[in-house]
Enzyme design. Structure first.
Site, PDB file in Angstrom:
ATOM      1  N   CYS A 106     -31.263  74.345  13.071  1.00 38.01           N
ATOM      2  CA  CYS A 106     -29.837  74.295  12.723  1.00 38.01           C
ATOM      3  C   CYS A 106     -29.512  75.163  11.517  1.00 38.01           C
ATOM      4  CB  CYS A 106     -29.405  72.854  12.486  1.00 38.01           C
ATOM      5  SG  CYS A 106     -30.407  71.997  11.252  1.00 38.01           S
TER       6      CYS A 106
ATOM      7  N   GLN B 184     -23.003  70.609  15.767  1.00 46.02           N
ATOM      8  CA  GLN B 184     -24.239  71.398  15.887  1.00 46.02           C
ATOM      9  C   GLN B 184     -24.799  71.302  17.314  1.00 46.02           C
ATOM     10  OE1 GLN B 184     -26.077  73.164  13.201  1.00 46.02           O
ATOM     11  NE2 GLN B 184     -27.098  73.978  14.991  1.00 46.02           N
TER      12      GLN B 184
ATOM     13  N   HIS C 134     -24.829  64.923  13.794  1.00 47.49           N
ATOM     14  CA  HIS C 134     -24.281  66.278  13.565  1.00 47.49           C
ATOM     15  C   HIS C 134     -23.788  66.812  14.918  1.00 47.49           C
ATOM     16  CE1 HIS C 134     -23.396  69.909  11.606  1.00 47.49           C
ATOM     17  NE2 HIS C 134     -24.591  70.369  11.325  1.00 47.49           N
TER      18      HIS C 134
ATOM     19  N   ASP D  43     -36.008  71.183  11.693  1.00 42.05           N
ATOM     20  CA  ASP D  43     -34.965  71.097  10.660  1.00 42.05           C
ATOM     21  C   ASP D  43     -35.702  70.920   9.321  1.00 42.05           C
ATOM     22  OD1 ASP D  43     -32.597  70.602   9.224  1.00 42.05           O
ATOM     23  OD2 ASP D  43     -32.403  68.531   9.911  1.00 42.05           O
TER      24      ASP D  43
ATOM     25  N   ARG E 230     -17.332  66.196   6.387  1.00 42.71           N
ATOM     26  CA  ARG E 230     -18.795  66.230   6.218  1.00 42.71           C
ATOM     27  C   ARG E 230     -19.139  65.354   5.011  1.00 42.71           C
ATOM     28  NH1 ARG E 230     -23.233  71.049   5.729  1.00 42.71           N
ATOM     29  NH2 ARG E 230     -22.878  70.926   7.968  1.00 42.71           N
TER      30      ARG E 230
ATOM     31  N   ARG F  69     -22.009  78.211  16.476  1.00 36.65           N
ATOM     32  CA  ARG F  69     -21.303  77.131  15.754  1.00 36.65           C
ATOM     33  C   ARG F  69     -19.795  77.386  15.786  1.00 36.65           C
ATOM     34  NH1 ARG F  69     -23.481  74.160  11.978  1.00 36.65           N
ATOM     35  NH2 ARG F  69     -21.752  72.824  12.548  1.00 36.65           N
TER      36      ARG F  69
END
Ligand code: CP
Ligand code: NVA
Length: 335
Positions: A270, A136, A133, A229, A106, A315
């Site tokens: 998310c 996700q 991402h 988001d 990440r 997730r």
């Protein structure tokens, strides 16, 4: 379906069938977890988890999933390794690739995770970059499938910064899976034209559609999923807050927005979310700019239409599927 040895850097690299396979595998793994069945087929393997940005969900998902699969995990935090400061990504890739069976990364630019993948010699998984991402996306698609029973034909409206990791990734995922994707935002935040064109080529094949609009009423009419988001992402400068609040406030997810969508519509995010002032950053910024909630109201976040915690749990199941599928033969895990 054999994904052994593949990297997982962006959904652009995966076909609809491969994505469907990862979702089916994740659903199997979730069912096994709920029944308490062990899936520790990768005993003796180890994974490295590099986080140059902070995380709750992604880190915990990789750790729990790795342990459930019988693997060891090593977490490298944003400050205490040599990465990027005293050692290049290329050298780091070759060192970690010699010790570990898979590497999660990440961080910032997509180019960094691509370079890591180029030199590691083991599967590399993107745990979020500025651009994408992808893990996700699998959690989001699994959640939508659980709620509606299918993906094709679902209308998903994304409100907010549609040219960053979440907006880009949702557009790609929806285009691949035959969904109707709408980016509803100030045109300053419309996605990159080249990526839109690429997604339109996916859409032609899958029956999906891509719409960009500034009109909230038009966008949200008939929506199945309203998605948002944070307005300021990790790594963006402090000075950007005032401009973002001014530009994106008309795109806050409110009860009125949800009422304009289908009665069966769900709210997704998310996470983490600024839906109240119960966070350090939310409180500081809230006091500075005079707000109590940002991209979504607390009312919507806490409502029965919100599926954010189901999404968050997914997730872990989907990240487990990505590691299982790319590390070897996991056919025994599929129900
Ligand atoms: N959604 C997500 O990636 O959360 P974290 O930043 O907590 O990992
Ligand atoms: N756009 C957000 C997503 C967090 C999961 C960020 O990059 O901070």
């Amino acid at each position: 379906m054999n994904l052994t040895g593949r990297h997982f850097l962006t959904l652009k690299d995966f076909t609809a069938e491969e994505i469907q396979y990862l979702l089916d595998l994740a659903a199997s793994l979730k069912a096994k977890k709920k029944r308490g069945e062990m899936v520790d087929i990768y005993r003796g393997k180890n994974v490295a988890l590099i986080f140059e940005k902070t995380s709750t969900r992604t880190r915990c998902s990789f750790e729990v999933a790795a342990h459930d699969l019988g693997m060891g995990s090593t977490y490298l935090d944003p400050v205490s390794s040599q990465i990027g400061k005293k050692e290049s990504i290329k050298d780091t890739a070759r060192i970690l690739g010699g010790m570990f069976d898979g590497i999660e990364y990440r961080g910032y630019g997509q180019k960094i995770v691509e370079e890591l993948a180029q030199y590691a010699g083991v599967p590399v998984w993107n745990g979020l970059t500025n651009e994408y991402h992808p893990t996700q996306m699998l959690a989001d698609m699994l959640t939508i499938r659980e709620v509606f029973g299918h993906l094709a034909g679902i209308k998903l409206v994304y409100m907010g910064d549609a040219r960053y990791n979440m907006g880009n990734s949702l557009m790609i995922a929806c285009a691949k899976m035959g969904m109707d994707y709408v980016a509803c935002t100030n045109r300053k935040y419309f996605p990159d034209a080249e990526l839109v064109e690429l997604c339109r080529t996916y859409a032609k094949e899958s029956g999906a559609s891509i719409t960009l609009t500034e009109d909230v009423l038009e966008a949200t009419t008939g929506a199945d999923v309203i998605y948002t988001d944070v307005w300021v992402s990790m790594g963006e400068p402090e000075e950007i807050w005032a401009e973002r609040i001014a530009d994106l406030s008309p795109y806050k997810v409110t009860a009125e927005v949800m009422a304009n969508a289908k009665p069966t519509a769900v709210f997704m995010h998310c996470l983490p979310a600024f839906h109240d002032l119960n966070t350090k950053v939310g409180k500081e910024q809230g006091e500075k700019y005079g707000f109590t909630e940002l991209e979504v109201t607390d009312e919507v976040f806490e409502s029965g239409q919100s599926v954010v915690f189901q999404e968050g749990e997914n997730r872990m199941h989907t990240i487990k599927a990505v590691m299982a599928a790319t590390l070897g033969d996991c056919s025994s895990l599929m129900e």
